[in-house]
Design an enzyme around this catalytic site. Structure first.
Site, PDB file in Angstrom:
ATOM      1  N   CYS A 128      -1.582  -2.926  -6.036  1.00 58.43           N
ATOM      2  CA  CYS A 128      -1.098  -2.021  -4.727  1.00 58.43           C
ATOM      3  C   CYS A 128      -0.561  -3.531  -3.785  1.00 58.43           C
ATOM      4  O   CYS A 128      -1.450  -4.337  -3.198  1.00 58.43           O
ATOM      5  CB  CYS A 128      -2.032  -1.197  -3.977  1.00 58.43           C
ATOM      6  SG  CYS A 128      -1.266  -0.674  -2.445  1.00 58.43           S
ATOM      7  N   CYS A 131      -2.279  -3.057  -0.201  1.00 60.23           N
ATOM      8  CA  CYS A 131      -3.552  -3.193  -0.061  1.00 60.23           C
ATOM      9  C   CYS A 131      -3.820  -4.706  -0.076  1.00 60.23           C
ATOM     10  O   CYS A 131      -4.570  -5.219   0.713  1.00 60.23           O
ATOM     11  CB  CYS A 131      -4.278  -2.605  -1.487  1.00 60.23           C
ATOM     12  SG  CYS A 131      -3.946  -0.793  -1.541  1.00 60.23           S
TER      13      CYS A 131
END
Length: 294
Positions: A128, A131
Site C-alpha cells: 500500500c 501506508c
C-alpha cells in the site's frame, strides 16, 4: 631411472606406429644393464609438450563446472542471507511503544493487558503506497506520545483476521481504552493526517475507567472464534441476573405463603346439641339478613 620410465610411457605409442631409425641405450644404469629403452629422438620435445598440454587442458576443463557450481551456490546463499536481513519499510523507524501483532491471540491479550492505557491499532499492507507514505509520521507521533501503545497489523499476513474484524480499507486505525473498549475507528492518509492527530489529542489524556478492560467487542471475538482459518477460541460470558431492590422481600413472602398452604387443614366445628343454641343461631341469622336488606 624414474625419468627414463616416464619417458617410455609417453613415447611408447610412437614406437609401435612409426617405422624409423631407432637408437638404443645399452646401459641405462649400473644395477640393471639388460634394460633397454627405445625412443624417437627427433619428436621428444614436440610430443612431450603436446601430451602434457593436453593433460593439463583436460584437467582444467573437467574441474571447471564443479568450481562454477560451487561459486554459484555461494553467491546464491549470500544473496538469500542478504534478502532475509533486509528489513521492510514497515520495520524501519519503530519506537519502543510500537509492536507488530502476530495473530488474534496476541491482539486480544495486548488489548486486555493495556489497562487504562490508550492503544492505537494500525492496519497496513506492504504493497500500500498510502501506508508507506504515512509510516514515518506515525513513528514520529509514537515518539511524541510514549504513553500510547501502537499495535501494527500486517494485512497481507493476517487477511482472515482482518476480514473477521471488518477491516476493508487501508490504512485503517482503531483506538481502544480500558473499560470503554473501542473509542473510534477511521481511515486516513498522509493528506488527512489531521484526523489522526485530533483523535490522538482527544483520547490521549490520562483517564481512569471503572471496571475491567474490555478490548475487542463481543461480536468481534465471536467472529474470530467462528473463523476456521484462525486458531482462536473464545467462550462467551453467561449473563448473570441483575440485583433488583425489594426482590428478596418478594421471595420471602412467596416462601411464607407456600409454607402456610403446606399446613394440615383445620378441624370442622362440632354440631350444637341444645335447642337454646339453635335458637340463638336463628336469631343471629335473622339479624344478619335484616342488616343486609337495609
Amino acid at each position: 631411472m624414474a625419468d627414463i620410465l616416464s619417458k617410455t610411457n609417453v613415447f611408447s605409442s610412437n614406437f609401435h606406429h612409426q617405422n624409423h631409425k631407432i637408437r638404443t641405450w645399452d646401459s641405462v644404469s649400473g644395477e640393471n644393464k639388460s634394460a633397454h629403452v627405445s625412443f624417437k629422438p627427433f619428436n621428444v620435445r614436440s610430443s612431450s609438450r603436446s601430451s602434457f598440454s593436453n593433460f593439463s587442458v583436460r584437467k582444467v576443463v573437467a574441474g571447471r563446472p564443479n568450481a562454477l557450481k560451487a561459486a554459484a551456490g555461494a553467491c546464491n546463499s549470500k544473496m538469500s542471507i542478504g534478502l532475509k536481513k533486509a528489513p521492510g519499510w514497515w520495520e524501519k523507524g519503530l519506537k519502543t511503544n510500537m509492536k507488530e501483532v502476530e495473530g488474534p491471540n496476541d491482539l486480544v491479550e495486548s488489548l486486555l493487558n493495556a489497562g487504562d492505557q490508550l492503544v492505537v491499532v494500525a492496519f497496513f499492507s506492504p504493497g500500500c503506497g498510502g501506508c508507506r507514505a504515512l509510516h514515518p509520521k506515525i513513528c514520529q507521533l509514537a515518539e511524541m506520545n510514549p504513553d500510547v501503545q501502537f499495535l501494527q497489523v500486517n494485512y497481507e499476513e493476517h487477511k482472515s483476521m482482518c476480514y473477521s474484524l471488518n477491516v476493508h480499507v487501508l490504512p485503517f486505525f482503531r483506538f481502544y481504552r480500558g473499560a470503554h473498549g473501542r473509542l473510534c475507528s477511521f481511515s486516513c492518509t498522509n493528506a488527512t493526517i489531521k484526523k489522526f492527530k485530533d483523535a490522538l489529542a482527544k483520547h490521549s489524556p490520562d483517564r481512569c475507567s471503572l471496571g475491567p478492560t474490555k478490548g475487542l467487542e463481543e461480536k468481534e471475538l465471536a467472529a474470530l472464534a467462528a473463523n476456521k482459518d484462525l486458531s482462536f477460541t473464545y467462550k462467551q460470558k453467561t449473563e448473570q441476573p441483575m440485583d433488583v431492590p425489594g426482590q428478596e422481600k418478594i421471595l420471602t413472602a412467596s416462601a411464607s405463603v407456600s409454607n402456610i398452604n403446606s399446613y394440615p387443614p383445620l378441624p370442622l366445628p362440632r354440631p350444637l346439641q341444645s335447642n337454646t343454641t339453635s335458637n340463638a343461631i336463628k336469631d343471629t341469622d335473622n339479624n344478619t339478613l335484616i342488616t343486609s336488606g337495609r
